[in-house]
Motif scaffolding. Sequence first.
Motif, PDB file in Angstrom:
ATOM      1  N   GLY A 451       0.793  -1.231   0.000  1.00  0.00           N
ATOM      2  CA  GLY A 451       0.000   0.000   0.000  1.00  0.00           C
ATOM      3  C   GLY A 451       0.818   1.270   0.000  1.00  0.00           C
ATOM      4  N   GLU A 452       2.144   1.146   0.005  1.00  0.00           N
ATOM      5  CA  GLU A 452       3.053   2.303  -0.042  1.00  0.00           C
ATOM      6  C   GLU A 452       2.709   3.356   1.022  1.00  0.00           C
ATOM      7  N   ARG A 453       2.652   2.898   2.241  1.00  0.00           N
ATOM      8  CA  ARG A 453       2.339   3.796   3.366  1.00  0.00           C
ATOM      9  C   ARG A 453       3.554   4.147   4.202  1.00  0.00           C
ATOM     10  N   ASN A 454       4.631   3.344   4.061  1.00  0.00           N
ATOM     11  CA  ASN A 454       5.788   3.521   4.927  1.00  0.00           C
ATOM     12  C   ASN A 454       6.997   3.939   4.089  1.00  0.00           C
ATOM     13  N   ASP A 455       7.232   5.228   3.991  1.00  0.00           N
ATOM     14  CA  ASP A 455       8.352   5.769   3.221  1.00  0.00           C
ATOM     15  C   ASP A 455       9.661   5.463   3.939  1.00  0.00           C
ATOM     16  N   LEU A 456      10.550   4.715   3.247  1.00  0.00           N
ATOM     17  CA  LEU A 456      11.805   4.279   3.860  1.00  0.00           C
ATOM     18  C   LEU A 456      13.012   5.060   3.344  1.00  0.00           C
ATOM     19  N   SER A 457      12.786   6.191   2.705  1.00  0.00           N
ATOM     20  CA  SER A 457      13.891   6.917   2.068  1.00  0.00           C
ATOM     21  C   SER A 457      14.936   7.390   3.074  1.00  0.00           C
ATOM     22  N   GLN A 458      14.528   7.667   4.307  1.00  0.00           N
ATOM     23  CA  GLN A 458      15.489   8.097   5.322  1.00  0.00           C
ATOM     24  C   GLN A 458      16.130   6.905   6.025  1.00  0.00           C
ATOM     25  N   VAL A 459      15.350   5.872   6.256  1.00  0.00           N
ATOM     26  CA  VAL A 459      15.861   4.681   6.944  1.00  0.00           C
ATOM     27  C   VAL A 459      16.823   3.913   6.053  1.00  0.00           C
ATOM     28  N   GLU A 460      16.479   3.790   4.767  1.00  0.00           N
ATOM     29  CA  GLU A 460      17.300   3.059   3.790  1.00  0.00           C
ATOM     30  C   GLU A 460      17.962   4.057   2.845  1.00  0.00           C
ATOM     31  N   SER A 461      18.726   4.963   3.407  1.00  0.00           N
ATOM     32  CA  SER A 461      19.279   6.066   2.620  1.00  0.00           C
ATOM     33  C   SER A 461      20.251   5.591   1.537  1.00  0.00           C
ATOM     34  N   GLU A 462      21.035   4.561   1.816  1.00  0.00           N
ATOM     35  CA  GLU A 462      21.980   4.051   0.818  1.00  0.00           C
ATOM     36  C   GLU A 462      21.244   3.421  -0.366  1.00  0.00           C
ATOM     37  N   LYS A 463      20.202   2.666  -0.069  1.00  0.00           N
ATOM     38  CA  LYS A 463      19.379   2.073  -1.129  1.00  0.00           C
ATOM     39  C   LYS A 463      18.715   3.176  -1.952  1.00  0.00           C
ATOM     40  N   ALA A 464      18.232   4.206  -1.281  1.00  0.00           N
ATOM     41  CA  ALA A 464      17.589   5.317  -1.976  1.00  0.00           C
ATOM     42  C   ALA A 464      18.568   6.037  -2.893  1.00  0.00           C
ATOM     43  N   LYS A 465      19.776   6.265  -2.414  1.00  0.00           N
ATOM     44  CA  LYS A 465      20.793   6.945  -3.216  1.00  0.00           C
ATOM     45  C   LYS A 465      21.168   6.120  -4.438  1.00  0.00           C
ATOM     46  N   TYR A 466      21.316   4.823  -4.242  1.00  0.00           N
ATOM     47  CA  TYR A 466      21.655   3.915  -5.337  1.00  0.00           C
ATOM     48  C   TYR A 466      20.573   3.934  -6.414  1.00  0.00           C
ATOM     49  N   LEU A 467      19.312   3.820  -6.007  1.00  0.00           N
ATOM     50  CA  LEU A 467      18.213   3.798  -6.967  1.00  0.00           C
ATOM     51  C   LEU A 467      18.025   5.146  -7.649  1.00  0.00           C
ATOM     52  N   GLN A 468      18.215   6.228  -6.896  1.00  0.00           N
ATOM     53  CA  GLN A 468      18.056   7.559  -7.496  1.00  0.00           C
ATOM     54  C   GLN A 468      19.105   7.797  -8.574  1.00  0.00           C
ATOM     55  N   ASN A 469      20.327   7.371  -8.332  1.00  0.00           N
ATOM     56  CA  ASN A 469      21.390   7.525  -9.339  1.00  0.00           C
ATOM     57  C   ASN A 469      21.082   6.674 -10.576  1.00  0.00           C
ATOM     58  N   LYS A 470      20.577   5.490 -10.341  1.00  0.00           N
ATOM     59  CA  LYS A 470      20.231   4.613 -11.459  1.00  0.00           C
ATOM     60  C   LYS A 470      19.089   5.203 -12.280  1.00  0.00           C
ATOM     61  N   LEU A 471      18.111   5.777 -11.613  1.00  0.00           N
ATOM     62  CA  LEU A 471      16.998   6.434 -12.303  1.00  0.00           C
ATOM     63  C   LEU A 471      17.483   7.630 -13.106  1.00  0.00           C
ATOM     64  N   LYS A 472      18.356   8.418 -12.522  1.00  0.00           N
ATOM     65  CA  LYS A 472      18.904   9.587 -13.208  1.00  0.00           C
ATOM     66  C   LYS A 472      19.648   9.176 -14.474  1.00  0.00           C
ATOM     67  N   ASN A 473      20.428   8.117 -14.396  1.00  0.00           N
ATOM     68  CA  ASN A 473      21.172   7.642 -15.568  1.00  0.00           C
ATOM     69  C   ASN A 473      20.226   7.132 -16.653  1.00  0.00           C
ATOM     70  N   TRP A 474      19.147   6.477 -16.241  1.00  0.00           N
ATOM     71  CA  TRP A 474      18.184   5.979 -17.228  1.00  0.00           C
ATOM     72  C   TRP A 474      17.482   7.130 -17.935  1.00  0.00           C
ATOM     73  N   LEU A 475      17.079   8.124 -17.197  1.00  0.00           N
ATOM     74  CA  LEU A 475      16.422   9.288 -17.798  1.00  0.00           C
ATOM     75  C   LEU A 475      17.338   9.968 -18.807  1.00  0.00           C
ATOM     76  N   SER A 476      18.599  10.083 -18.443  1.00  0.00           N
ATOM     77  CA  SER A 476      19.566  10.689 -19.348  1.00  0.00           C
ATOM     78  C   SER A 476      19.762   9.820 -20.587  1.00  0.00           C
ATOM     79  N   GLY A 477      19.821   8.510 -20.391  1.00  0.00           N
ATOM     80  CA  GLY A 477      20.054   7.598 -21.504  1.00  0.00           C
ATOM     81  C   GLY A 477      18.913   7.531 -22.491  1.00  0.00           C
ATOM     82  N   THR A 478      17.704   7.813 -22.048  1.00  0.00           N
ATOM     83  CA  THR A 478      16.544   7.791 -22.947  1.00  0.00           C
ATOM     84  C   THR A 478      16.196   9.179 -23.464  1.00  0.00           C
ATOM     85  N   ASN A 479      17.018  10.182 -23.107  1.00  0.00           N
ATOM     86  CA  ASN A 479      16.752  11.568 -23.511  1.00  0.00           C
ATOM     87  C   ASN A 479      15.348  12.003 -23.108  1.00  0.00           C
ATOM     88  N   ALA A 480      14.966  11.612 -21.922  1.00  0.00           N
ATOM     89  CA  ALA A 480      13.624  11.920 -21.439  1.00  0.00           C
ATOM     90  C   ALA A 480      13.428  13.427 -21.295  1.00  0.00           C
TER      91      ALA A 480
END
Length: 489
Positions: A451-480
């Motif tokens: 249900g996406e009720r428990n935001d873990l971005s602060q608790v799992e900060s390393e996982k969040a940073k890893y995924l955010q960088n991966k998302l940023k690279n994908w957006l750049s790669g698709t010229n979004a």
Amino acid sequence: MLAKKLYLSLITLFLYNSHFHQCFAQTKEKPNVLFILVDDLGWADLGAFGSEFYETPNIDRLAKNGVKFKNAYTASPVCSPTRASIMTGKYPSKTYHTDWFGAPQPWNYQRHWTRNKPLVPAEYNPNMELEEYTLAEAFQDAGYKTFFAGKWHLGEEEEFWPEAQGFHINIGGNSKGAPSTGNKYFSPYDNPKMDNGPEGEYLPLRLAEETASFIDENKGDPFFAFLSFYSVHTPLMTTEELELKYLKKRAKMNLTDQFEPEYANMNRTTQAHAVYAGMVEAMDNAVGIVLESLENNNLLDNTIVIFFSDNGGLSTAEGSPTSNLPLRAGKGWLYEGGIRVPLIISWKDKIAQGKESNIPVISMDFYPTLIELAGLNEVFKGNGNIDGISIATILTEQEESISRNEMYWHYPHYGNQGGNPGSVIQEDAWKLIYFYEDERIELYNLDADIGERNDLSQVESEKAKYLQNKLKNWLSGTNARLPMKKDTN
């Protein structure tokens, strides 16, 4: 006696294997395809997916005879991008089909309600370009008779409509995203691509009858039929008989309309809307008409049937007719309620029956999957950098994995239903959403928190940073294309 039994067993095994290989050879030759796409049908809107209010016996039976996917996703929380992704096999960010065709563009947003928002929405392409080698064109080139009925919504001008994109026949497909002309869901429709029927004729049943007639007339040849319902999109309209049925059922079940204050809208938490329920049942009746035509023509064992929705159910605006719980939000949002939908694939005696898969799949996957199942790989011209992955192996009893590590979504627009511009990456059970307005992220573990009720971005900060960088690279790669901040000078 033992020798005789052994002999008979070997003969039986030989005949079974001969029959299997004969069927497989026929299948490899040219199986038919029936693709059923529903508009705005929510993840929980079918009996087979848990609904106790809506009645969908035909689709439920299809699920029992095929594979039901619990983690199936659309490429977008709105319709046109998902429809384009099915036809091209590509992420909408690549083809710039990121919003519904007809939504505001950056140069005219001032005349739209988004003029008061902090960001200017990204530009999008309002036509599926003719240069795209569509799924329909692939089947057409392979000698299939191709048929389209219903909602197209992939081109503003007629030159981009189904006949130009691989379909021999088009019944009702045009630029409209809803039945907004004539008497809407009832004849006269005043649809430029479909003759009016008798006064009072109900649109989903008409589209089903057209599809069934096509099957009857082409039962001797391979066909690719795409039944694209306008149902259950607004306007909310059903027959008096069905509305009365569900008003009585609602009272009998002691159901009431319930909402929770969430986001900027009221989010429906109960399935209790009688008119919407009638629309769902009418759509199911229409599916039954088409499946019956396959059965009557002895085509079930050589027809791949796909049942899917183009985005999540409408739960936060425009009447909020359905609830997607336990999923969060609905159409127009990047939460699960906006992008997770029901998917059923059936192929009698060729794939697993009654199987439920939890492997995440997405709308681009249909393109390579159908190419493989139909045996068109050798003649397939290709469509360049397809993002979909064939899920054919999941349709057997043995396989439960595919070679994909992550999935992405890019919706740089304001949704009519309240959603904000954002992008998403999902890897394994981890889902990160990036919101462009305030450059904020949210992180969820869907295995533990569907249900996406428990935001873990602060608790799992390393996982969040890893995924955010991966998302940023994908957006750049698709010229979004990205939304822009307003010029305050």
